[in-house]
Design a protein around this motif. Sequence first.
Motif, PDB file in Angstrom:
ATOM      1  N   ALA A  38       0.830  -1.207   0.000  1.00  0.00           N
ATOM      2  CA  ALA A  38       0.000   0.000   0.000  1.00  0.00           C
ATOM      3  C   ALA A  38       0.864   1.257   0.000  1.00  0.00           C
ATOM      4  O   ALA A  38       0.538   2.255  -0.655  1.00  0.00           O
ATOM      5  CB  ALA A  38      -0.926  -0.012   1.213  1.00  0.00           C
ATOM      6  N   GLY A  39       1.968   1.221   0.725  1.00  0.00           N
ATOM      7  CA  GLY A  39       2.881   2.361   0.733  1.00  0.00           C
ATOM      8  C   GLY A  39       3.482   2.596  -0.648  1.00  0.00           C
ATOM      9  O   GLY A  39       3.636   3.745  -1.087  1.00  0.00           O
ATOM     10  N   ARG A  40       3.802   1.521  -1.346  1.00  0.00           N
ATOM     11  CA  ARG A  40       4.349   1.655  -2.687  1.00  0.00           C
ATOM     12  C   ARG A  40       3.346   2.329  -3.621  1.00  0.00           C
ATOM     13  O   ARG A  40       3.725   3.154  -4.469  1.00  0.00           O
ATOM     14  CB  ARG A  40       4.725   0.279  -3.242  1.00  0.00           C
ATOM     15  N   GLU A  41       2.078   2.011  -3.468  1.00  0.00           N
ATOM     16  CA  GLU A  41       1.051   2.651  -4.302  1.00  0.00           C
ATOM     17  C   GLU A  41       1.021   4.165  -4.070  1.00  0.00           C
ATOM     18  O   GLU A  41       0.894   4.946  -5.023  1.00  0.00           O
ATOM     19  CB  GLU A  41      -0.315   2.042  -4.001  1.00  0.00           C
ATOM     20  N   VAL A  42       1.141   4.576  -2.796  1.00  0.00           N
ATOM     21  CA  VAL A  42       1.169   6.007  -2.486  1.00  0.00           C
ATOM     22  C   VAL A  42       2.376   6.666  -3.139  1.00  0.00           C
ATOM     23  O   VAL A  42       2.273   7.747  -3.737  1.00  0.00           O
ATOM     24  CB  VAL A  42       1.183   6.241  -0.958  1.00  0.00           C
ATOM     25  N   LEU A  43       3.524   6.017  -3.047  1.00  0.00           N
ATOM     26  CA  LEU A  43       4.748   6.576  -3.609  1.00  0.00           C
ATOM     27  C   LEU A  43       4.690   6.633  -5.133  1.00  0.00           C
ATOM     28  O   LEU A  43       5.160   7.597  -5.749  1.00  0.00           O
ATOM     29  CB  LEU A  43       5.952   5.761  -3.138  1.00  0.00           C
ATOM     30  N   GLU A  44       4.105   5.623  -5.750  1.00  0.00           N
ATOM     31  CA  GLU A  44       3.970   5.640  -7.210  1.00  0.00           C
ATOM     32  C   GLU A  44       3.057   6.779  -7.663  1.00  0.00           C
ATOM     33  O   GLU A  44       3.334   7.455  -8.659  1.00  0.00           O
ATOM     34  CB  GLU A  44       3.434   4.288  -7.704  1.00  0.00           C
ATOM     35  N   ARG A  45       1.960   7.005  -6.918  1.00  0.00           N
ATOM     36  CA  ARG A  45       1.072   8.119  -7.272  1.00  0.00           C
ATOM     37  C   ARG A  45       1.794   9.457  -7.118  1.00  0.00           C
ATOM     38  O   ARG A  45       1.631  10.362  -7.942  1.00  0.00           O
ATOM     39  CB  ARG A  45      -0.193   8.088  -6.406  1.00  0.00           C
ATOM     40  N   ALA A  46       2.600   9.565  -6.074  1.00  0.00           N
ATOM     41  CA  ALA A  46       3.360  10.804  -5.871  1.00  0.00           C
ATOM     42  C   ALA A  46       4.332  11.031  -7.020  1.00  0.00           C
ATOM     43  O   ALA A  46       4.530  12.164  -7.477  1.00  0.00           O
ATOM     44  CB  ALA A  46       4.115  10.738  -4.543  1.00  0.00           C
ATOM     45  N   ARG A  47       4.926   9.966  -7.522  1.00  0.00           N
ATOM     46  CA  ARG A  47       5.833  10.115  -8.663  1.00  0.00           C
ATOM     47  C   ARG A  47       5.044  10.515  -9.916  1.00  0.00           C
ATOM     48  O   ARG A  47       5.483  11.378 -10.675  1.00  0.00           O
ATOM     49  CB  ARG A  47       6.598   8.825  -8.926  1.00  0.00           C
ATOM     50  N   GLU A  48       3.902   9.897 -10.121  1.00  0.00           N
ATOM     51  CA  GLU A  48       3.080  10.249 -11.285  1.00  0.00           C
ATOM     52  C   GLU A  48       2.689  11.726 -11.264  1.00  0.00           C
ATOM     53  O   GLU A  48       2.547  12.348 -12.318  1.00  0.00           O
ATOM     54  CB  GLU A  48       1.837   9.366 -11.316  1.00  0.00           C
ATOM     55  N   GLN A  49       2.538  12.269 -10.061  1.00  0.00           N
ATOM     56  CA  GLN A  49       2.155  13.671  -9.914  1.00  0.00           C
ATOM     57  C   GLN A  49       3.361  14.603  -9.921  1.00  0.00           C
ATOM     58  O   GLN A  49       3.216  15.822  -9.770  1.00  0.00           O
ATOM     59  CB  GLN A  49       1.366  13.858  -8.613  1.00  0.00           C
ATOM     60  N   GLY A  50       4.552  14.054 -10.105  1.00  0.00           N
ATOM     61  CA  GLY A  50       5.756  14.865 -10.190  1.00  0.00           C
ATOM     62  C   GLY A  50       6.295  15.338  -8.853  1.00  0.00           C
ATOM     63  O   GLY A  50       7.165  16.228  -8.813  1.00  0.00           O
ATOM     64  N   MET A  51       5.837  14.738  -7.753  1.00  0.00           N
ATOM     65  CA  MET A  51       6.273  15.174  -6.424  1.00  0.00           C
ATOM     66  C   MET A  51       7.604  14.539  -6.013  1.00  0.00           C
ATOM     67  O   MET A  51       8.345  15.111  -5.225  1.00  0.00           O
ATOM     68  CB  MET A  51       5.190  14.861  -5.388  1.00  0.00           C
ATOM     69  N   ILE A  52       7.892  13.347  -6.539  1.00  0.00           N
ATOM     70  CA  ILE A  52       9.157  12.674  -6.257  1.00  0.00           C
ATOM     71  C   ILE A  52       9.667  12.042  -7.552  1.00  0.00           C
ATOM     72  O   ILE A  52       8.902  11.822  -8.495  1.00  0.00           O
ATOM     73  CB  ILE A  52       9.027  11.584  -5.168  1.00  0.00           C
ATOM     74  N   ARG A  53      10.967  11.759  -7.580  1.00  0.00           N
ATOM     75  CA  ARG A  53      11.562  11.105  -8.748  1.00  0.00           C
ATOM     76  C   ARG A  53      11.887   9.639  -8.472  1.00  0.00           C
ATOM     77  O   ARG A  53      11.864   8.817  -9.399  1.00  0.00           O
ATOM     78  CB  ARG A  53      12.837  11.842  -9.166  1.00  0.00           C
ATOM     79  N   ALA A  54      12.243   9.309  -7.240  1.00  0.00           N
ATOM     80  CA  ALA A  54      12.592   7.940  -6.881  1.00  0.00           C
ATOM     81  C   ALA A  54      12.309   7.746  -5.397  1.00  0.00           C
ATOM     82  O   ALA A  54      12.207   8.708  -4.638  1.00  0.00           O
ATOM     83  CB  ALA A  54      14.057   7.648  -7.189  1.00  0.00           C
ATOM     84  N   TYR A  55      12.191   6.488  -4.984  1.00  0.00           N
ATOM     85  CA  TYR A  55      11.903   6.210  -3.580  1.00  0.00           C
ATOM     86  C   TYR A  55      12.662   4.968  -3.116  1.00  0.00           C
ATOM     87  O   TYR A  55      13.207   4.206  -3.935  1.00  0.00           O
ATOM     88  CB  TYR A  55      10.396   6.053  -3.340  1.00  0.00           C
ATOM     89  N   GLY A  56      12.691   4.783  -1.810  1.00  0.00           N
ATOM     90  CA  GLY A  56      13.410   3.644  -1.262  1.00  0.00           C
ATOM     91  C   GLY A  56      13.375   3.660   0.248  1.00  0.00           C
ATOM     92  O   GLY A  56      12.416   4.123   0.859  1.00  0.00           O
ATOM     93  N   VAL A  57      14.469   3.189   0.862  1.00  0.00           N
ATOM     94  CA  VAL A  57      14.485   3.042   2.312  1.00  0.00           C
ATOM     95  C   VAL A  57      15.889   3.300   2.852  1.00  0.00           C
ATOM     96  O   VAL A  57      16.892   3.026   2.196  1.00  0.00           O
ATOM     97  CB  VAL A  57      14.023   1.616   2.716  1.00  0.00           C
ATOM     98  N   SER A  58      15.934   3.844   4.055  1.00  0.00           N
ATOM     99  CA  SER A  58      17.172   3.948   4.824  1.00  0.00           C
ATOM    100  C   SER A  58      17.064   2.945   5.965  1.00  0.00           C
ATOM    101  O   SER A  58      16.195   3.077   6.830  1.00  0.00           O
ATOM    102  CB  SER A  58      17.337   5.367   5.382  1.00  0.00           C
ATOM    103  N   THR A  59      17.915   1.940   5.971  1.00  0.00           N
ATOM    104  CA  THR A  59      17.807   0.905   6.988  1.00  0.00           C
ATOM    105  C   THR A  59      19.131   0.176   7.174  1.00  0.00           C
ATOM    106  O   THR A  59      19.929   0.065   6.254  1.00  0.00           O
ATOM    107  CB  THR A  59      16.709  -0.125   6.626  1.00  0.00           C
TER     108      THR A  59
END
Length: 319
Positions: free
Chosen positions: A142-163
């Motif tokens: 579900a989190g990935r879906e949110v991030l993909e929508r944010a990318r489609e809207q031009g809010m982010i270019r890439a995503y991932g994790v710090s761990t």
Amino acid sequence: MERRPLGRTEISVSPITIGAWQLGGPLSLDGEVDGHPDPGEANVTRMIHELDELGVNAIDTAEQYSAGESERRVGRALADRRERWVISTKFGYRVGPGLSRVDDSSPDTILPSLEGSLRRLGTDYIDVFLYHCAPHPDEVAAGREVLERAREQGMIRAYGVSTGRLPVLTSMVEHDAVEVLQFPSSLLDERPEFWAVARERGLGTQVRGVMAQGRLSGKYFDRAPRFRPDDNRAEGCRDVDFARYAALAEHLPDGVTMAQAAIRWILDHPGCHTICMGAKNLDDYRAALAATRLPPLSDAVREALEHTAAELSTRGGSC
């Protein structure tokens, strides 16, 4: 300056990234120090601008750092040069009421966190947006879906994790929810499993912790550190004998400092794209940049450093 492709993203970064945790000023959460002494915004801005002139193009921050002040300072420093910088920020760890610690990266918090970071940074997009605290395994998709929508809207270019937790990385990779991985690795604690996953999956890598809380900086080989009470290392590294790590210096090539060898050792890893440095002054960054121009460490030097590091690690003493 050299640019390295950040994995399979269409982003290219300098081999050194400015780490901005140290640049926002002190913070305490739940009564525990979770920040660093304030270097002053004028000094921070001047350092970022000078590093810009030296070819650095990447900076990493987080919504929690200094309760948002780190992001605000980064945004103001880059306001007139945003287009040539790669900004990475993180979400999930936040400052709650009464300076309480909030750890929540559930799907319904992602967009509000993103919007808050955009406001503080004064930009309309973030290049790399990373989980700072691990999502629940059942919420990764579900989190990935949110991030993909944010990318489609031009809010982010890439995503991932710090761990630094392998099960977290494994879970997120299984859901194809990681494009960029920020993780700790150093001569004293390589974490080969993380390197292997990153290479196998073509992930962009941002490596942190390269100085091992100062143990590999060389600054404290002949004198004990005196961390201020508002430095998060004051408590965590209180009982560490920094001088014992001077044994590593016996294997340094001529003209190479301990810090530069520690940086070069990481940069020589296949699949290393950029190192997040936590320095607070330009001299340390200049030395780090000089390390990027050095040739790879010889096999003999690598083997000697790794052998001594393994001996030191088995005797304990880490922060």
